[in-house]
Design an enzyme around this catalytic site. Structure first.
Site, PDB file in Angstrom:
ATOM      1  N   CYS A 200       0.862  -1.184   0.000  1.00 34.53           N
ATOM      2  CA  CYS A 200       0.000   0.000   0.000  1.00 34.53           C
ATOM      3  C   CYS A 200       0.894   1.228   0.000  1.00 34.53           C
ATOM      4  CB  CYS A 200      -0.882   0.042   1.240  1.00 34.53           C
ATOM      5  SG  CYS A 200      -1.973  -1.362   1.401  1.00 34.53           S
TER       6      CYS A 200
ATOM      7  N   GLU B 220      -8.892   7.607   3.397  1.00 29.04           N
ATOM      8  CA  GLU B 220      -8.306   7.504   2.068  1.00 29.04           C
ATOM      9  C   GLU B 220      -9.305   7.171   0.967  1.00 29.04           C
ATOM     10  OE1 GLU B 220      -3.862   5.995   3.300  1.00 29.04           O
ATOM     11  OE2 GLU B 220      -5.303   4.444   2.716  1.00 29.04           O
TER      12      GLU B 220
END
Length: 181
Positions: free
Chosen positions: A67, A116
């Site tokens: 990520c 996010e």
């Protein structure tokens, strides 16, 4: 590696500025752009990684392969390639979106918030891993269905974004299709 920033997003998910990554991740994290990538090997096994204990958020939990955050002027695909090299020392191919509109907000037990817009991709690892221990403390290649069973049985042992991504039926089907090609 140079200091990383996050691309801040407005209410319409449009870029609205940047902020240093560690300054952004707080108890009141602003909405920002990220990505999540699930890596598979030539045998169709999924790479799950355990986050380093030095990570600010969710240290020591298992998560999907890699990520990160695209930098200003960098495409998501370029960012994925960069982070795969940095965290895992691996080259990738066949980068494919599997959940392009994923977004989430989650709070770590220590109070740090993730907030996010985080498109999810799958990719194929094409080289041997050379893991960066500052990022990843452990890893395992596993069958996707086995990982899914573990996510259902012990979701607390995994990152919340991994659990949420795999819990989306369409994303899960795309990941399963990807690993079987």
């Amino acid at each position: 590696m140079t200091e990383e920033h996050v691309v801040l997003l407005d209410e319409q998910d449009k870029p609205s500025g940047t902020l240093e990554k560690y300054a952004a991740h707080t108890l009141n994290t602003p909405l920002h752009l990220a990505f999540s990538c699930w890596l598979f090997n030539e045998d169709g096994q999924l790479l799950v990684t355990r986050r380093s204990l030095s990570k600010k958020a969710w240290p020591g939990v298992w998560t999907n392969s890699v990520c990160g955050h695209p930098q200003q002027g960098e495409t998501t695909e370029e960012a994925i390639i960069r982070r795969c090299r940095f965290e895992l020392g691996v080259e990738i191919t066949d980068l494919t979106p599997v959940y392009p509109h994923f977004s989430y907000r989650a709070t770590d037990p220590n109070g740090i918030v993730e907030n996010e817009v985080c498109p999810v991709f799958a990719a194929r690892a094409t080289s041997v891993l050379q893991v960066n221990s500052e990022e990843v403390m452990d890893y395992q290649w596993s069958e996707f269905k086995s990982v899914w069973k573990s996510l259902l049985a012990t979701p607390w042992a995994f990152s919340p974004w991994m659990v949420m991504q795999a819990s989306d039926e369409q994303a899960r089907e795309r990941l399963l299709d990807y690993c079987q090609r």
